[in-house]
Design an enzyme around this catalytic site. Structure first.
Site, PDB file in Angstrom:
ATOM      1  CG  HIS A 271      30.445  34.617  50.518  1.00  0.00           C
ATOM      2  ND1 HIS A 271      30.428  35.930  50.909  1.00  0.00           N
ATOM      3  CD2 HIS A 271      31.080  33.945  51.510  1.00  0.00           C
ATOM      4  CE1 HIS A 271      31.032  36.057  52.079  1.00  0.00           C
ATOM      5  NE2 HIS A 271      31.442  34.861  52.460  1.00  0.00           N
ATOM      6  CG  HIS A 314      38.428  36.590  45.035  1.00  0.00           C
ATOM      7  ND1 HIS A 314      38.342  37.498  46.050  1.00  0.00           N
ATOM      8  CD2 HIS A 314      38.072  37.266  43.913  1.00  0.00           C
ATOM      9  CE1 HIS A 314      37.950  38.668  45.592  1.00  0.00           C
ATOM     10  NE2 HIS A 314      37.781  38.561  44.292  1.00  0.00           N
ATOM     11  CD  GLU A 320      38.014  42.143  42.648  1.00  0.00           C
ATOM     12  OE1 GLU A 320      38.093  42.513  43.837  1.00  0.00           O
ATOM     13  OE2 GLU A 320      37.791  40.971  42.317  1.00  0.00           O
ATOM     14  CE1 TYR A 329      34.458  45.446  51.603  1.00  0.00           C
ATOM     15  CE2 TYR A 329      36.786  44.892  51.741  1.00  0.00           C
ATOM     16  CZ  TYR A 329      35.521  44.630  51.262  1.00  0.00           C
ATOM     17  OH  TYR A 329      35.315  43.558  50.447  1.00  0.00           O
ATOM     18  CG  HIS A 344      42.989  43.914  45.247  1.00  0.00           C
ATOM     19  ND1 HIS A 344      41.883  43.972  46.063  1.00  0.00           N
ATOM     20  CD2 HIS A 344      44.040  44.267  46.026  1.00  0.00           C
ATOM     21  CE1 HIS A 344      42.234  44.324  47.282  1.00  0.00           C
ATOM     22  NE2 HIS A 344      43.540  44.513  47.287  1.00  0.00           N
ATOM     23  CG  HIS A 350      42.098  40.652  46.165  1.00  0.00           C
ATOM     24  ND1 HIS A 350      42.324  40.246  44.866  1.00  0.00           N
ATOM     25  CD2 HIS A 350      40.774  40.940  46.233  1.00  0.00           C
ATOM     26  CE1 HIS A 350      41.196  40.295  44.178  1.00  0.00           C
ATOM     27  NE2 HIS A 350      40.229  40.699  44.989  1.00  0.00           N
TER      28      HIS A 350
END
Length: 419
Positions: A271, A314, A320, A329, A344, A350
Site C-alpha cells: 500500500h 495499524h 482518525e 466501506y 480511532h 484498528h
C-alpha cells in the site's frame, strides 16, 4: 454559475450593476452605485504574499449595521472539552452519528460536528468567528447563500465556508451530513512532492460563486448569528446581509466535487500511505504535521500483487474520524453505515473486521474495482478528539458492540512455516 480555481484572485460583479467594481483602487472616496467598500481579511495583514488572504466587498450597507449581540441558546454545541473523561477505545456511531469535538479554541484546533436538519434558515444567517467550516453533505442538497454568491452543494460534493463569512442554508427535506471545523489555519491543497505538478485534487476543479445581491429590507428583523469562542450570539438588523453587489479577492467560499479527484495508487505491491488520498490539508507550524487533513477513499482500481488489499491493521499518531457518504466501506461492510462515523484515537489500534480479513486473505488477486459506488472519507488530525457529553449520554446511536467485530479474529501462526 461559478468561477474555477483554488485560491485564485477572482473578480465578480452582479450583471444587474455593470461597473460596480471600482477601477484601479480598492477604496475610492465614492464607490460606484453609492456602495460601501468593506474588506474581509482571512489572514494577518503582514502575512507573506503566498498566504495573505483578503477580499474586498462592495455592498449596499456595511455589515457593521446591526444591534448588539446577545447570547443565544446553544443547543448541543459545546466548548468544554473537560466535561467527559478521556477514552482511547474505538468508537462507532450509527447513522446519524453523535456529535464529536476536540480540544482547542486557542486558535489551534479542530471540531467535528454532525448536522441533521429539515428546515431552511429564513431571515437568519451564521458566521464563524472561530474558524473555517468544511461541510460534507451526506443526504439532501444544500443551497448555500453567501456574501459572495450562491452555491448548490449535493452529496459527493463538499464546500468550505471560511472564517467570518456570513451564510444561510436552504434545504429540501431531510438533510444530514458532517462538518470539520478548523481553528487557526486555512485549508490548502497538499504538496505533491514526487507526484509532480498534477494529481489528487486539481485546482481548476474548485468552484467559487459569482456575485449575487438582494436589496431587501426585513422589517420583522434579520438575525445574524455569530459563533464566537465556542458559543453562539445573535444580533438583529433590518436588512439582508447578502447585499454585496461586487467583490474581488482570494478569500472566498468554494466547493468541490469528489468525483473529480485524481486517484494515485500502488501498481506493484503493498500500500501507499493513505496520505495519497488527501483532498485538502490545514497545516500546523510543524512541517508535515497537519492540524487537519480531509481524505477520501473513492472508487479506484486495485492491482497490487501478493498484497492484502484492504486497509491494513495499524496504530497512528493521528486521530482518525471516518464518515461514509454512500455505499459501504471496504474494511467494514456490515456495521459502517452511510451517515455513520467511527473514531480511532491516536495510537488506538484498528483495521479490517474478521470477515474482511478472511475474505481478502483468500481472494484471487486480479485487477478489481475497489469501492465502486461508494465514498468514504476521513478527517485526520494531529490533535486528540473526544465525544461530547451530549453525544455520549443522550444519543442512542453509539455502537457499544463495535469492538466485537474483531473478536472472531483467530491465530494463523504456524511455527513450521512454510507448510
Amino acid at each position: 454559475l461559478y468561477m474555477s480555481g483554488f485560491g485564485n484572485e477572482h473578480v465578480s460583479e452582479d450583471p444587474r450593476c455593470p461597473g460596480a467594481l471600482p477601477e484601479g483602487q480598492n477604496n475610492p472616496q465614492v464607490c460606484p452605485y453609492g456602495l460601501y467598500a468593506e474588506q474581509l481579511s482571512g489572514s494577518a495583514f503582514t502575512c507573506p504574499r503566498p498566504t495573505n488572504k483578503r477580499s474586498w466587498l462592495y455592498r449596499i450597507l456595511p455589515s457593521v449595521c446591526h444591534k448588539p449581540f446577545k447570547p443565544l441558546e446553544e443547543g448541543h454545541l459545546t466548548h468544554n472539552w473537560d466535561e467527559v473523561e478521556p477514552d482511547p477505545n474505538q468508537e462507532r456511531g450509527l447513522a446519524p452519528a453523535p456529535l464529536l469535538a476536540p480540544n482547542g479554541l486557542g486558535r489551534n484546533g479542530i471540531a467535528v460536528h454532525i448536522f441533521v436538519c429539515n428546515t431552511s434558515m429564513i431571515n437568519r444567517c451564521l458566521y464563524n468567528s472561530d474558524g473555517d467550516f468544511l461541510i460534507v453533505p451526506q443526504q439532501g442538497k444544500l443551497l448555500i447563500t453567501t456574501e459572495f454568491g450562491k452555491m448548490l452543494v449535493e452529496p459527493n460534493e463538499i464546500c468550505v465556508i471560511q472564517q467570518g463569512m456570513r451564510f444561510s442554508v436552504e434545504v429540501f427535506g431531510e438533510t444530514r451530513g458532517y462538518i470539520l471545523e478548523v481553528y487557526g489555519a486555512h485549508f490548502e491543497l497538499p504538496d505533491l512532492g514526487p507526484i509532480g505538478a498534477n494529481g489528487l485534487a486539481n485546482p481548476r476543479d474548485f468552484l467559487v460563486p459569482v456575485a449575487w445581491y438582494e436589496d431587501r429590507q426585513v422589517p420583522g428583523g434579520y438575525t445574524v448569528i455569530s459563533k464566537y469562542q465556542g458559543k453562539l450570539f445573535a444580533a438583529q438588523q433590518d436588512f439582508s446581509p447578502f447585499n454585496v453587489v461586487a467583490w474581488h479577492g482570494n478569500y472566498t467560499p468554494y466547493k468541490y466535487h469528489l468525483e473529480k479527484f485524481m486517484v494515485i495508487n500502488s501498481v506493484a505491491f503493498d500500500h501507499a500511505d493513505p496520505s495519497i488520498f488527501t483532498v485538502l490539508t490545514a497545516k500546523s507550524t510543524r512541517p508535515g504535521v497537519a492540524v487537519a487533513d480531509f481524505v477520501i477513499f473513492p472508487p479506484r482500481w486495485g492491482v497490487a500483487n501478493n498484497t492484502f488489499r484492504p486497509p491494513y491493521y495499524h496504530r497512528n499518531c493521528m486521530s482518525e474520524f471516518m464518515g461514509l457518504i454512500k455505499g459501504h466501506y471496504e474494511a467494514k461492510e456490515e456495521g459502517f453505515q452511510p451517515g455513520g462515523a467511527s473514531l480511532h484515537s491516536m495510537m488506538t489500534p484498528h483495521g479490517p473486521d474478521a470477515d474482511c480479513f478472511e475474505k481478502a486473505s483468500k481472494a484471487k488477486l486480479e485487477p478489481e474495482r475497489v469501492a465502486e459506488g461508494t465514498m468514504a472519507f476521513m478527517f485526520e488530525s494531529s490533535l486528540s478528539l473526544a465525544v461530547t457529553k451530549w453525544g455520549l449520554q443522550t444519543s442512542n446511536h453509539l455502537d457499544k458492540n463495535y469492538y466485537k467485530c474483531w473478536e472472531p479474529l483467530k491465530s494463523h501462526f504456524n511455527p513450521n512455516w512454510p507448510p
